[in-house]
Scaffold this active site. Structure first.
Site, mmCIF file in Angstrom:
data_model
loop_
_atom_site.group_PDB
_atom_site.id
_atom_site.type_symbol
_atom_site.label_atom_id
_atom_site.label_comp_id
_atom_site.label_asym_id
_atom_site.label_seq_id
_atom_site.Cartn_x
_atom_site.Cartn_y
_atom_site.Cartn_z
ATOM 1 N N HIS A 138 0.839 -1.197 0.000
ATOM 2 C CA HIS A 138 0.000 0.000 0.000
ATOM 3 C C HIS A 138 0.876 1.249 0.000
ATOM 4 O O HIS A 138 2.090 1.166 0.162
ATOM 5 C CB HIS A 138 -0.918 0.019 1.231
ATOM 6 C CG HIS A 138 -2.073 -0.921 1.136
ATOM 7 N ND1 HIS A 138 -1.976 -2.244 1.505
ATOM 8 C CD2 HIS A 138 -3.345 -0.755 0.696
ATOM 9 C CE1 HIS A 138 -3.144 -2.849 1.311
ATOM 10 N NE2 HIS A 138 -3.991 -1.968 0.821
ATOM 11 N N LYS A 142 -0.395 4.768 4.696
ATOM 12 C CA LYS A 142 -1.320 3.836 5.358
ATOM 13 C C LYS A 142 -0.882 3.579 6.799
ATOM 14 O O LYS A 142 0.301 3.351 7.071
ATOM 15 C CB LYS A 142 -1.396 2.517 4.584
ATOM 16 C CG LYS A 142 -2.475 1.574 5.115
ATOM 17 C CD LYS A 142 -2.731 0.432 4.160
ATOM 18 C CE LYS A 142 -3.781 -0.536 4.703
ATOM 19 N NZ LYS A 142 -5.084 0.116 4.905
#
Length: 246
Positions: A138, A142
């Site tokens: 990600h 995040k």
């Protein structure tokens, strides 16, 4: 007749995308936008809302779920909960809420991830003695690692392989154990989301992968879930239910 939607977490990355998609959908209208940071025409708390609405879509933070569940229960409004990172106590609150209203909860609102979950369970069931490794990537902003989606996929595998445990990353000199799922997290750049599972024996490997190209897909999935949920009786629902209804 349009469905009236409260967007909780409207100032977030996905919340902004969701707001635009709801505004562009002729079957939907915005009842309220909610964000603790405030903003133009935004409520700071969902409990401030005093109008009528057909459904709440939540892309806020896990710590806000108690207030969300209380609001939806009192007002009998179905809730689509797209937030991740819940504690066991918070999950218990969500489950209890589904005894009074329809609740849709998924760690990932992508239809593609729902299909990946099905494929993962089938592969784990058929390849009974294989080694299983899961890698997720990600963007560098995040907060949680591993991702809620990675844990959802691992939990799905554990439904058919109940004796496995989770190994988060690998370091040291210990040998891989056959009854584990390796879960590895990568955080870099602006990656929307990649989840890849490996099912390996000594003679072959099956790899299944989902890659999100645009975060708008999560907003699209949440809207599909909202349209599905408003016709459901009280209870807990997820992406499997949504796919099965189509």
């Amino acid at each position: 007749m349009s469905l009236s939607v409260i967007i909780n977490g409207a100032n977030g990355r996905i919340g902004k995308l969701l707001t635009k998609k709801v505004e562009d959908d002729p079957d939907l209208e915005i009842a309220a936008l909610v964000s603790p940071h405030g903003g133009d025409e935004m409520l700071k708390s969902i409990s401030e809302f005093e109008g009528t609405a057909d459904v709440v879509i939540d892309f806020s933070v896990h710590t806000a779920v108690t207030e969300l569940c209380e609001f939806c229960t009192v007002n009998k409004i179905p809730a689509v909960i797209c937030t991740t990172g819940f504690t066991e106590s918070e999950l218990d609150t969500i489950n209890k809420t589904s005894e009074y209203i329809p609740v849709f909860r998924s760690a990932n609102m992508s239809v593609g991830i729902a299909l990946l979950t099905r494929f993962a369970k089938e592969a784990a069931a058929v390849m009974k003695n294989c080694d299983i490794e899961l890698v997720e990537a990600h963007h560098n902003r995040k907060l949680d690692a591993p991702s809620g989606t990675a844990l959802m996929l691992a939990d799905a595998v554990r439904e058919v392989r109940p004796n496995v445990h989770y190994q988060y990353g690998r370091s040291g000199a210990s040998k891989r154990q056959p009854d584990e799922i390796g879960i590895h997290s990568i955080r870099m750049g602006n990656v929307t989301g990649i989840h890849e599972l490996y099912f390996a024996t000594d003679s072959q490997t099956i790899t299944i992968k989902h890659e999100a190209h645009d975060p708008a897909l999560f907003a699209e999935g949440a809207i599909a879930a909202a349209k599905f949920l408003v016709n459901c009786p009280k209870g807990m629902y997820n992406m499997d239910d949504l796919i099965g209804a189509n």
